[in-house]
Design a protein around this motif. Structure first.
Motif, PDB file in Angstrom:
ATOM      1  N   TYR A 160       0.823  -1.208   0.000  1.00  0.00           N
ATOM      2  CA  TYR A 160       0.000   0.000   0.000  1.00  0.00           C
ATOM      3  C   TYR A 160       0.861   1.263   0.000  1.00  0.00           C
ATOM      4  CZ  TYR A 160      -4.509  -2.366   0.810  1.00  0.00           C
ATOM      5  OH  TYR A 160      -5.643  -3.115   0.672  1.00  0.00           O
ATOM      6  N   VAL A 161       1.872   1.296   0.858  1.00  0.00           N
ATOM      7  CA  VAL A 161       2.727   2.486   0.935  1.00  0.00           C
ATOM      8  C   VAL A 161       3.508   2.666  -0.362  1.00  0.00           C
ATOM      9  CG1 VAL A 161       4.696   3.536   2.142  1.00  0.00           C
ATOM     10  CG2 VAL A 161       2.878   2.410   3.454  1.00  0.00           C
ATOM     11  N   PHE A 162       4.007   1.553  -0.909  1.00  0.00           N
ATOM     12  CA  PHE A 162       4.793   1.618  -2.146  1.00  0.00           C
ATOM     13  C   PHE A 162       3.977   2.176  -3.306  1.00  0.00           C
ATOM     14  CE2 PHE A 162       5.886  -0.666  -6.139  1.00  0.00           C
ATOM     15  CZ  PHE A 162       7.107  -0.051  -6.385  1.00  0.00           C
ATOM     16  N   VAL A 163       2.787   1.643  -3.538  1.00  0.00           N
ATOM     17  CA  VAL A 163       2.017   2.061  -4.710  1.00  0.00           C
ATOM     18  C   VAL A 163       1.471   3.476  -4.536  1.00  0.00           C
ATOM     19  CG1 VAL A 163      -0.296   1.204  -4.092  1.00  0.00           C
ATOM     20  CG2 VAL A 163       0.437   1.184  -6.477  1.00  0.00           C
ATOM     21  N   ASN A 164       1.129   3.885  -3.309  1.00  0.00           N
ATOM     22  CA  ASN A 164       0.666   5.254  -3.102  1.00  0.00           C
ATOM     23  C   ASN A 164       1.797   6.253  -3.266  1.00  0.00           C
ATOM     24  OD1 ASN A 164      -2.342   5.723  -2.027  1.00  0.00           O
ATOM     25  ND2 ASN A 164      -1.670   3.674  -1.419  1.00  0.00           N
ATOM     26  N   ALA A 165       3.011   5.866  -2.865  1.00  0.00           N
ATOM     27  CA  ALA A 165       4.171   6.729  -3.122  1.00  0.00           C
ATOM     28  C   ALA A 165       4.392   6.880  -4.624  1.00  0.00           C
ATOM     29  CB  ALA A 165       5.414   6.153  -2.450  1.00  0.00           C
ATOM     30  N   ALA A 166       4.170   5.807  -5.371  1.00  0.00           N
ATOM     31  CA  ALA A 166       4.317   5.867  -6.831  1.00  0.00           C
ATOM     32  C   ALA A 166       3.309   6.827  -7.443  1.00  0.00           C
ATOM     33  CB  ALA A 166       4.157   4.474  -7.427  1.00  0.00           C
ATOM     34  N   TYR A 167       2.075   6.824  -6.923  1.00  0.00           N
ATOM     35  CA  TYR A 167       1.070   7.753  -7.440  1.00  0.00           C
ATOM     36  C   TYR A 167       1.552   9.201  -7.328  1.00  0.00           C
ATOM     37  CZ  TYR A 167      -2.299   3.846  -6.974  1.00  0.00           C
ATOM     38  OH  TYR A 167      -2.960   2.657  -7.067  1.00  0.00           O
ATOM     39  N   PHE A 168       2.075   9.552  -6.149  1.00  0.00           N
ATOM     40  CA  PHE A 168       2.478  10.943  -5.917  1.00  0.00           C
ATOM     41  C   PHE A 168       3.798  11.290  -6.607  1.00  0.00           C
ATOM     42  CE2 PHE A 168      -0.395  10.317  -2.247  1.00  0.00           C
ATOM     43  CZ  PHE A 168      -1.276  11.357  -2.523  1.00  0.00           C
ATOM     44  N   TYR A 169       4.584  10.304  -6.961  1.00  0.00           N
ATOM     45  CA  TYR A 169       5.794  10.568  -7.742  1.00  0.00           C
ATOM     46  C   TYR A 169       5.416  11.056  -9.140  1.00  0.00           C
ATOM     47  CZ  TYR A 169      10.049   9.661 -10.422  1.00  0.00           C
ATOM     48  OH  TYR A 169      11.131   9.775 -11.265  1.00  0.00           O
ATOM     49  N   VAL A 170       4.321  10.513  -9.681  1.00  0.00           N
ATOM     50  CA  VAL A 170       3.902  10.846 -11.045  1.00  0.00           C
ATOM     51  C   VAL A 170       2.962  12.046 -11.068  1.00  0.00           C
ATOM     52  CG1 VAL A 170       2.675   9.981 -13.080  1.00  0.00           C
ATOM     53  CG2 VAL A 170       4.214   8.470 -11.818  1.00  0.00           C
ATOM     54  N   LEU A 171       2.024  12.120 -10.138  1.00  0.00           N
ATOM     55  CA  LEU A 171       1.006  13.171 -10.134  1.00  0.00           C
ATOM     56  C   LEU A 171       1.198  14.115  -8.947  1.00  0.00           C
ATOM     57  CD1 LEU A 171      -2.190  11.012 -10.854  1.00  0.00           C
ATOM     58  CD2 LEU A 171      -0.794  12.262 -12.515  1.00  0.00           C
ATOM     59  N   THR A 172       0.881  15.374  -9.130  1.00  0.00           N
ATOM     60  CA  THR A 172       0.881  16.318  -8.018  1.00  0.00           C
ATOM     61  C   THR A 172      -0.347  16.052  -7.145  1.00  0.00           C
ATOM     62  OG1 THR A 172      -0.459  17.981  -9.143  1.00  0.00           O
ATOM     63  CG2 THR A 172       1.937  18.059  -9.515  1.00  0.00           C
ATOM     64  N   PRO A 173      -0.329  16.501  -5.886  1.00  0.00           N
ATOM     65  CA  PRO A 173      -1.523  16.321  -5.040  1.00  0.00           C
ATOM     66  C   PRO A 173      -2.790  16.916  -5.665  1.00  0.00           C
ATOM     67  CG  PRO A 173       0.339  17.003  -3.708  1.00  0.00           C
ATOM     68  CD  PRO A 173       0.788  17.086  -5.136  1.00  0.00           C
ATOM     69  N   THR A 174      -2.664  18.059  -6.339  1.00  0.00           N
ATOM     70  CA  THR A 174      -3.829  18.677  -6.981  1.00  0.00           C
ATOM     71  C   THR A 174      -4.358  17.797  -8.111  1.00  0.00           C
ATOM     72  OG1 THR A 174      -2.969  20.878  -6.460  1.00  0.00           O
ATOM     73  CG2 THR A 174      -4.684  20.748  -8.141  1.00  0.00           C
ATOM     74  N   GLU A 175      -3.449  17.200  -8.880  1.00  0.00           N
ATOM     75  CA  GLU A 175      -3.881  16.297  -9.962  1.00  0.00           C
ATOM     76  C   GLU A 175      -4.558  15.052  -9.395  1.00  0.00           C
ATOM     77  OE1 GLU A 175      -0.628  17.148 -13.513  1.00  0.00           O
ATOM     78  OE2 GLU A 175      -0.047  15.881 -11.814  1.00  0.00           O
ATOM     79  N   VAL A 176      -4.039  14.529  -8.296  1.00  0.00           N
ATOM     80  CA  VAL A 176      -4.660  13.361  -7.660  1.00  0.00           C
ATOM     81  C   VAL A 176      -6.062  13.720  -7.174  1.00  0.00           C
ATOM     82  CG1 VAL A 176      -4.538  11.760  -5.706  1.00  0.00           C
ATOM     83  CG2 VAL A 176      -2.467  12.301  -6.992  1.00  0.00           C
ATOM     84  N   ALA A 177      -6.193  14.872  -6.516  1.00  0.00           N
ATOM     85  CA  ALA A 177      -7.492  15.291  -5.980  1.00  0.00           C
ATOM     86  C   ALA A 177      -8.497  15.602  -7.073  1.00  0.00           C
ATOM     87  CB  ALA A 177      -7.305  16.515  -5.080  1.00  0.00           C
ATOM     88  N   SER A 178      -8.028  15.861  -8.290  1.00  0.00           N
ATOM     89  CA  SER A 178      -8.913  16.236  -9.390  1.00  0.00           C
ATOM     90  C   SER A 178      -9.289  15.068 -10.297  1.00  0.00           C
ATOM     91  CB  SER A 178      -8.247  17.336 -10.230  1.00  0.00           C
ATOM     92  OG  SER A 178      -8.009  18.498  -9.452  1.00  0.00           O
TER      93      SER A 178
END
Length: 470
Positions: free
Chosen positions: A272-290
């Motif tokens: 869980y920690v690994f894949v969520n870190a990968a998400y934020f490596y690629v996308l900014t927090p604003t992009e994730v929230a959108s």
């Protein structure tokens, strides 16, 4: 004289350590790992707090696993929590737990996962399943049947059929499906880090005006936001305890159950920690929230290195994840009515074992029938939402059984003792109380309706227990 036609009376311990770990991991990792990052980012605003919520929720789940391990190694019997509650607090409370699992929690979850599988398949085939064959108005509700419902019913039937084979076969299927899940999660994470354009500075950024569709303002930022993110993360870890339900079929249970509970939970935390870190490596927090609620963060991340193939890949990943969860849920869930029937508190036909496979086929079939009815009714999501509150009450009571049984049976054999006792189980109990209070404050009506549905089992227990008396 040959005894080959004798009715079998005991389960076979056919699940080894790898199969047991696979059941833990396979039952927990569902669709949440691909979907929850958006809402959690809206809740807390920064990658650091999202990852903190996953880690803290994982450690709390690990505290529960450490506690359950003592009970399961002490009483390695079919039914798990039902048995622990029965020995600590008596049959009435144990029956209410079993009633909740059979009536709503397990079967409703199976219906929900089966429908999710059908929806993801529909995405994969471009919406070809999205039409109705016929509909019927009954008791003020509209019941419809179409290819989506038929696929959901079919996958329930198929997974039930597989689980009617010897438990060793079910264990191998669980290992295979869990291996696919882990490969997919690792594939998304490694693809993001190695193939997608990313930036480590995203981890120091925060959400600056993400759309956050469907996320209430009251569940954003501050303590309320972190509480909401923690609730989401804890739901993501839900199911780590289900291995105890098949404790009567695990080889060398005094060793393998604690290892499966603890090892499986640690594997899930790391993934869980690994894949969520990968998400934020690629996308900014604003992009994730959108990200649109109709898509997923995993799809948007995968699109950065696979292009148009991403939608189909993530749909296939969600299908595989759903079928793995359904398989382990059917495997473990049927052992609760089996254990209750063995105690004379439920239909006796559910206590019978297959003469060939030595599994409770009657309980498996009854479970599939009720899950299918819930699938057709479309009420499964509402019902499972109702009993979340009750489920965590039983989590807390089961954890407190460690204290009750240590006091009442101080000299009973305990092949494994809870690491960090009494602090570790006390921390889990505190987290449970916090979760119950939060749920009661945010959804009081839903919580009370859930308790009412569980209480419907009370007269059933009264009838069953009195029927046994001479």
């Amino acid at each position: 004289m040959s005894d080959s036609n004798a009715v079998p009376t005991s389960l076979i311990r056919g699940l080894g350590l790898i199969a047991a770990i696979s059941i833990v991991v396979g039952n927990v990792i569902g669709t949440g790992v691909f979907l929850k990052a958006r809402v959690m980012t809206c809740n807390v605003g920064t990658p650091g707090l999202v990852l903190t919520a996953w880690i803290v929720a994982g450690l709390l789940s690990l505290a529960g696993a450490l506690t359950y391990a003592e009970l399961a190694a002490m009483m390695p019997q079919a039914g798990g929590e039902y048995v622990f509650l029965r020995e600590a607090y008596g049959s009435r409370l144990a029956f209410l737990y079993g009633w909740m699992q059979i009536f709503i929690a397990k079967t409703g979850s199976q219906a929900s996962v089966a429908v999710a599988f059908a929806i993801f398949l529909n995405v994969l085939v471009g919406g070809a399943l999205d039409h109705q064959l016929f509909s019927l108005d009954l008791f003020g509700r509209r019941f419809s049947l179409g290819p989506l419902q038929l696929v959901a019913l079919g996958i329930i039937a198929l997974m039930t059929l597989i689980n009617c084979a010897a438990v060793a076969i079910s264990g191998r299927v669980a290992t295979f499906l869990t291996g696919i899940k882990i490969t997919l999660v690792l594939g998304v994470g490694l693809g993001a880090f190695l193939l997608a354009p990313g930036d480590w500075t995203h981890f120091s950024a925060s959400d600056m005006g993400g759309t956050c569709v469907g996320v209430e303002e009251t569940a954003r930022m501050g303590l309320a936001g972190f509480s909401a993110a923690m609730l989401g993360a804890l739901w993501g870890y839900d199911g780590w305890n289900n291995i105890t339900l098949v404790a009567g079929e695990i080889k060398n249970p005094q060793r393998n159950i604690p290892l499966a509970l603890i090892g499986g939970t640690i594997i899930i935390i790391l993934l869980y920690v690994f894949v969520n870190a990968a998400y934020f490596y690629v996308l900014t927090p604003t992009e994730v929230a959108s990200v649109s609620p109709n898509s997923s963060v995993a799809t948007e991340v995968t699109r950065r290195f696979l292009g148009s193939l991403a939608t189909g890949l993530i749909a296939a990943a969600l299908m595989a994840s759903s079928v793995g969860t359904l398989h382990t849920s059917i495997l473990t869930g049927a052992r609760v009515p089996f254990a209750m029937a063995r105690d004379g508190l439920f239909f006796q036909s559910l206590a019978k074992l297959s003469s060939r496979s030595r599994v409770p086929t009657g309980a498996l079939i009854a479970q599939a029938v009720w899950a299918s009815i819930l699938t057709l009714s479309g009420s499964f999501d509402t019902l499972t939402d109702y009993v979340i509150f009750g489920s965590w009450i039983f989590y807390g009571l089961t954890t407190s059984a460690v204290f009750a049984l240590r006091r009442r049976l101080p000299h009973a054999p305990r092949p494994y003792r809870t690491w960090g006792y009494p602090i570790v189980p006390a921390l889990f109990l505190l987290a449970t109380v916090w979760l119950l209070v939060s749920t009661l404050l945010t959804a009081p009506l839903r919580s009370l309706i859930g308790l009412g549905l569980i209480a419907l089992g009370w007269p059933v227990h009264w009838y069953s227990s009195h029927r046994q008396r001479p």
